[in-house]
Write a protein that holds these residues in place. Structure first.
Motif, PDB file in Angstrom:
ATOM      1  N   THR A   2      12.477 -11.102  18.365  1.00 47.86           N
ATOM      2  CA  THR A   2      13.691 -10.345  18.060  1.00 47.86           C
ATOM      3  C   THR A   2      14.783 -11.342  17.705  1.00 47.86           C
ATOM      4  O   THR A   2      15.612 -11.701  18.529  1.00 47.86           O
ATOM      5  CB  THR A   2      14.131  -9.504  19.256  1.00 47.86           C
ATOM      6  N   PRO A   6      18.989  -7.316  19.223  1.00 44.00           N
ATOM      7  CA  PRO A   6      19.300  -6.079  18.528  1.00 44.00           C
ATOM      8  C   PRO A   6      20.764  -5.959  18.107  1.00 44.00           C
ATOM      9  O   PRO A   6      21.065  -5.292  17.132  1.00 44.00           O
ATOM     10  CB  PRO A   6      18.944  -4.988  19.549  1.00 44.00           C
ATOM     11  N   ALA A  14      17.550  -1.435  11.418  1.00 43.06           N
ATOM     12  CA  ALA A  14      16.394  -2.050  12.079  1.00 43.06           C
ATOM     13  C   ALA A  14      15.901  -1.213  13.247  1.00 43.06           C
ATOM     14  O   ALA A  14      14.730  -1.219  13.568  1.00 43.06           O
ATOM     15  CB  ALA A  14      16.764  -3.443  12.552  1.00 43.06           C
ATOM     16  N   HIS A  15      16.780  -0.536  13.914  1.00 46.50           N
ATOM     17  CA  HIS A  15      16.368   0.210  15.098  1.00 46.50           C
ATOM     18  C   HIS A  15      16.594   1.706  14.908  1.00 46.50           C
ATOM     19  O   HIS A  15      16.880   2.424  15.849  1.00 46.50           O
ATOM     20  CB  HIS A  15      17.094  -0.347  16.324  1.00 46.50           C
ATOM     21  N   PHE A  19      12.152   2.054  12.973  1.00 44.60           N
ATOM     22  CA  PHE A  19      11.740   1.368  14.198  1.00 44.60           C
ATOM     23  C   PHE A  19      10.999   2.318  15.129  1.00 44.60           C
ATOM     24  O   PHE A  19       9.939   1.976  15.665  1.00 44.60           O
ATOM     25  CB  PHE A  19      12.941   0.768  14.935  1.00 44.60           C
ATOM     26  N   TRP A  20      11.555   3.529  15.302  1.00 43.26           N
ATOM     27  CA  TRP A  20      10.932   4.444  16.270  1.00 43.26           C
ATOM     28  C   TRP A  20       9.577   4.949  15.771  1.00 43.26           C
ATOM     29  O   TRP A  20       8.680   5.216  16.571  1.00 43.26           O
ATOM     30  CB  TRP A  20      11.879   5.599  16.616  1.00 43.26           C
ATOM     31  N   ALA A  22       7.560   3.049  13.959  1.00 37.42           N
ATOM     32  CA  ALA A  22       6.689   1.902  14.269  1.00 37.42           C
ATOM     33  C   ALA A  22       6.380   1.859  15.759  1.00 37.42           C
ATOM     34  O   ALA A  22       5.237   1.565  16.156  1.00 37.42           O
ATOM     35  CB  ALA A  22       7.360   0.598  13.821  1.00 37.42           C
TER      36      ALA A  22
ATOM     37  N   LYS B 102      18.744  -7.444  27.892  1.00 36.86           N
ATOM     38  CA  LYS B 102      19.669  -6.343  27.630  1.00 36.86           C
ATOM     39  C   LYS B 102      18.908  -5.031  27.763  1.00 36.86           C
ATOM     40  O   LYS B 102      17.821  -4.884  27.226  1.00 36.86           O
ATOM     41  CB  LYS B 102      20.231  -6.467  26.216  1.00 36.86           C
ATOM     42  N   PRO B 105      20.902  -1.423  23.425  1.00 36.68           N
ATOM     43  CA  PRO B 105      20.303  -0.113  23.216  1.00 36.68           C
ATOM     44  C   PRO B 105      18.836  -0.118  23.655  1.00 36.68           C
ATOM     45  O   PRO B 105      18.200  -1.172  23.665  1.00 36.68           O
ATOM     46  CB  PRO B 105      20.430   0.103  21.716  1.00 36.68           C
ATOM     47  N   ILE B 106      18.336   1.077  23.902  1.00 31.83           N
ATOM     48  CA  ILE B 106      16.972   1.202  24.412  1.00 31.83           C
ATOM     49  C   ILE B 106      15.949   0.644  23.411  1.00 31.83           C
ATOM     50  O   ILE B 106      14.924   0.087  23.789  1.00 31.83           O
ATOM     51  CB  ILE B 106      16.676   2.683  24.783  1.00 31.83           C
ATOM     52  N   SER B 107      16.289   0.758  22.102  1.00 34.80           N
ATOM     53  CA  SER B 107      15.373   0.224  21.080  1.00 34.80           C
ATOM     54  C   SER B 107      15.226  -1.288  21.244  1.00 34.80           C
ATOM     55  O   SER B 107      14.140  -1.837  21.066  1.00 34.80           O
ATOM     56  CB  SER B 107      15.884   0.563  19.681  1.00 34.80           C
ATOM     57  N   GLY B 108      16.340  -1.947  21.593  1.00 30.11           N
ATOM     58  CA  GLY B 108      16.292  -3.391  21.796  1.00 30.11           C
ATOM     59  C   GLY B 108      15.396  -3.749  22.972  1.00 30.11           C
ATOM     60  O   GLY B 108      14.634  -4.714  22.923  1.00 30.11           O
ATOM     61  N   VAL B 110      12.870  -1.898  24.092  1.00 31.16           N
ATOM     62  CA  VAL B 110      11.482  -1.632  23.682  1.00 31.16           C
ATOM     63  C   VAL B 110      10.952  -2.809  22.852  1.00 31.16           C
ATOM     64  O   VAL B 110       9.842  -3.316  23.082  1.00 31.16           O
ATOM     65  CB  VAL B 110      11.385  -0.303  22.888  1.00 31.16           C
ATOM     66  N   ALA B 111      11.794  -3.254  21.899  1.00 35.27           N
ATOM     67  CA  ALA B 111      11.366  -4.369  21.038  1.00 35.27           C
ATOM     68  C   ALA B 111      11.111  -5.617  21.865  1.00 35.27           C
ATOM     69  O   ALA B 111      10.140  -6.347  21.646  1.00 35.27           O
ATOM     70  CB  ALA B 111      12.436  -4.632  19.983  1.00 35.27           C
ATOM     71  N   ARG B 112      11.966  -5.866  22.842  1.00 35.35           N
ATOM     72  CA  ARG B 112      11.848  -7.078  23.665  1.00 35.35           C
ATOM     73  C   ARG B 112      10.621  -6.996  24.571  1.00 35.35           C
ATOM     74  O   ARG B 112       9.866  -7.965  24.681  1.00 35.35           O
ATOM     75  CB  ARG B 112      13.128  -7.219  24.494  1.00 35.35           C
ATOM     76  N   SER B 114       7.948  -5.291  24.130  1.00 33.02           N
ATOM     77  CA  SER B 114       6.693  -5.325  23.360  1.00 33.02           C
ATOM     78  C   SER B 114       6.269  -6.761  23.031  1.00 33.02           C
ATOM     79  O   SER B 114       5.131  -7.006  22.629  1.00 33.02           O
ATOM     80  CB  SER B 114       6.818  -4.501  22.076  1.00 33.02           C
ATOM     81  N   VAL B 160       5.110  -2.610  16.481  1.00 38.45           N
ATOM     82  CA  VAL B 160       6.455  -2.438  17.048  1.00 38.45           C
ATOM     83  C   VAL B 160       7.354  -3.600  16.609  1.00 38.45           C
ATOM     84  O   VAL B 160       8.508  -3.404  16.189  1.00 38.45           O
ATOM     85  CB  VAL B 160       6.409  -2.378  18.601  1.00 38.45           C
ATOM     86  N   HIS B 161       6.804  -4.795  16.673  1.00 35.63           N
ATOM     87  CA  HIS B 161       7.561  -6.011  16.318  1.00 35.63           C
ATOM     88  C   HIS B 161       7.991  -5.977  14.849  1.00 35.63           C
ATOM     89  O   HIS B 161       9.126  -6.326  14.511  1.00 35.63           O
ATOM     90  CB  HIS B 161       6.671  -7.224  16.590  1.00 35.63           C
ATOM     91  N   GLY B 163       8.376  -3.272  13.074  1.00 32.33           N
ATOM     92  CA  GLY B 163       9.419  -2.238  12.986  1.00 32.33           C
ATOM     93  C   GLY B 163      10.773  -2.764  13.414  1.00 32.33           C
ATOM     94  O   GLY B 163      11.800  -2.413  12.837  1.00 32.33           O
ATOM     95  N   ALA B 164      10.791  -3.641  14.410  1.00 34.52           N
ATOM     96  CA  ALA B 164      12.057  -4.167  14.927  1.00 34.52           C
ATOM     97  C   ALA B 164      12.655  -5.234  14.022  1.00 34.52           C
ATOM     98  O   ALA B 164      13.864  -5.456  14.041  1.00 34.52           O
ATOM     99  CB  ALA B 164      11.833  -4.734  16.326  1.00 34.52           C
TER     100      ALA B 164
END
Lengths: 152, 386
Positions: A2, A6, A14-15, A19-20, A22, B102, B105-108, B110-112, B114, B160-161, B163-164
């Protein structure tokens, strides 16, 4: 990775939906992987696979990475600029070659009943490849020494 | 004192972020390369898995005859090329381990999170893959199912990666100058040198191993566990006669028989001399091992469908061939209707004009186009028609 975290990305790109989507597809793949691991536990017990997964992650992130950072820092202190790049590169590649070929030169997979398996004398073979790597590094070092900027 | 140490670490992290070997552009290039190599590995590995555990919906052509040799070669050697790529990628972004966690956001998050299965799985796949091709098993699990399950886990985390990070990669590598990474000439040079070194490292591993399948490069295969021309009758053996634990009495031509049974008009038993008296066919076919080595040889024997015809088989049946070997996962293999009907699906008696060496399956082995070597069953004793 990352890159930048983010917060570096504008929300909704990106998110966002991409992203969701993916994450949903990737999550299904991961769930299938876990399901497969559990389904085949008779021959690949989770209790034997998991220590390798976690162990390799910890070995890499906590031991190897740290050791490389310290070694890199030491080399930067020890070597002049023109020599630093070639030596650092040759050391890294040599280490990789030695570890990558360890099952061969340690002859772990040798089977006397099957001489076509690991048929070479791998110690000299590995040394030959290492020799070529350091020869290439020396050539780069000479070229950099010739074109080094004058000392101020 | 603690504050001073924290400051030094923070300084180091900032210097790293500004270093062109550790910036987003470098990470993007390596990420794209790994995305391609892992996709190739995954798809070719999936093909090998499906061929060995064939579901009814899975169709695999019998031509070109070298199809599996190609896909499995891609699997193994793309995996080998990925080793320096992965290590370089992890090294280039190692300072991000110090990024503060962090939750929003929740997406961050999830990305982390994963990243844990992504990195652990990637290391696991490459390490176990290399150990497997080198025939060293320090782990206490059966390699194929563990490698297969972790591949799904890893590729899921990779999706996932991607996508992020797709937006960052597009910005860094796409047309225009939207990326955050420095384009100063000295930085561009440093980045190119680093990426060039990574490419050279991958090339070194490739050149010193690929000769185990690419014959003309065999002399350069100094780090390969096989040489395509070394072994009984000039090519390698995966499972020797000694390893099979078959009693030599059972391959004595005086007593050995090939039994054809199952859905046949009349079961038959054929002696070796009866098989030798049948019309012989020759074909140049590769034997391509799942561990990556391969060798093409000229095989001579009887087509499976010719033998089935003797048992009164008509139509397009499938079949299973069985070895004298017992207790091995690979002691039998399935033949689809397409493979049974293929005139290149041979019950081989000879290779390159010589009677098969015991390690190559004497008195009789299967050899068929575009199949994994482990399914080219040796020391045959029966064919069951289904």
């Amino acid at each position: 990775m990352t890159t930048g975290g983010p917060e570096a990305e504008p929300r909704g790109t990106a998110h966002g939906v991409g992203f969701w989507t993916a994450a949903a597809v990737g999550g299904m793949f991961m769930a299938f992987g876990v399901h497969t691991l559990v389904r085949t536990r008779a021959v690949a017990p989770v209790g034997h696979v998991l220590p390798w997964l976690v162990g390799l992650l910890v070995l890499h992130d906590a031991v190897i990475t740290l050791a490389l950072i310290v070694a890199g820092w030491a080399l930067t202190r020890l070597l002049p600029d023109w020599l630093l790049g070639p030596v650092r590169g040759a050391l890294a590649l040599s280490l990789l070659i030695v570890v990558f070929s360890a099952p061969l030169w340690r002859r772990y997979g040798v089977d006397p009943a099957n001489p076509s398996r690991l048929p070479l004398d791998y110690a000299p073979a590995v040394l030959t490849v290492l020799g070529l790597v350091w020869l290439a590094a020396a050539a780069v070092a000479v070229q950099r020494w010739r074109t080094r900027p004058p000392l101020r | 004192m603690i504050t001073a140490a924290t400051d030094r670490v923070a300084d180091w992290r900032e210097r790293r972020q500004a270093d062109p070997r550790h910036d987003k552009r470098t990470a993007s290039w390596l990420g794209v390369a790994l995305g391609v190599s892992f996709t190739v590995c995954f798809l070719t590995g999936l093909a090998s898995h499906l061929l060995q555990h064939r579901p009814s919906w899975f169709a695999w052509p019998t031509r070109p005859v070298w199809l599996f040799r190609l896909t499995q070669g891609l699997h193994v050697f793309t995996g080998i090329v990925s080793v320096p790529l992965l290590l370089a990628k992890l090294w280039s972004v190692a300072h991000q381990l110090l990024d503060p966690p962090k939750v929003r956001p929740i997406s961050g998050l999830v990305a982390r999170v994963s990243l844990i299965p992504l990195v652990a799985g990637s290391l696991f796949l490459l390490v176990t893959g290399v150990l497997n091709i080198d025939y060293w098993y320090p782990f206490r699990f059966f390699f194929p199912p563990a490698h297969y399950a972790v591949a799904w886990l890893t590729v899921g985390a990779l999706v996932v990666h991607i996508g992020a990070n797709a937006t960052t990669v597009r910005r860094e590598l796409g047309p225009g100058r939207g990326g955050a990474s420095s384009r100063a000439p000295a930085d561009v040079r440093a980045r190119r040198r680093f990426l060039g070194f990574v490419a050279a490292s991958s090339a070194t591993l490739l050149i010193t191993t690929v000769g185990e399948t690419a014959g003309p490069l065999k002399r350069l295969a100094l780090l390969a566990p096989r040489r395509p021309d070394v072994g009984p009758q000039g090519f390698p053996v995966n499972r020797s006669f000694a390893e099979s634990r078959i009693s030599p009495r059972r391959v004595d031509p005086a007593t050995w028989r090939l039994r054809v049974h199952g859905r046949v008009a009349q079961p038959v038993e054929l002696t070796l001399s009866q098989l030798e008296a049948l019309p012989q066919r020759s074909a140049a076919l590769p034997i391509a091992c799942v561990e990556g080595w391969s060798a093409e040889r000229t095989w001579t024997g009887v087509a499976v469908h010719d033998v089935l015809a003797l048992a009164g088989v008509t139509g397009r049946p499938s079949a299973v061939v069985r070895s004298l070997e017992r207790g091995s996962t690979y002691a039998s293999s399935d033949l689809t209707a397409d493979q049974v009907g293929d005139s290149l699906t041979l019950l081989a008696l000879r290779v390159d004009g010589e009677v098969l060496h015991p390690d190559h399956g004497y008195p009789l082995r299967l050899i068929a186009p575009a199949r994994p070597g482990v399914l080219q069953t040796k020391w045959l004793s029966e064919i069951e028609v289904r």
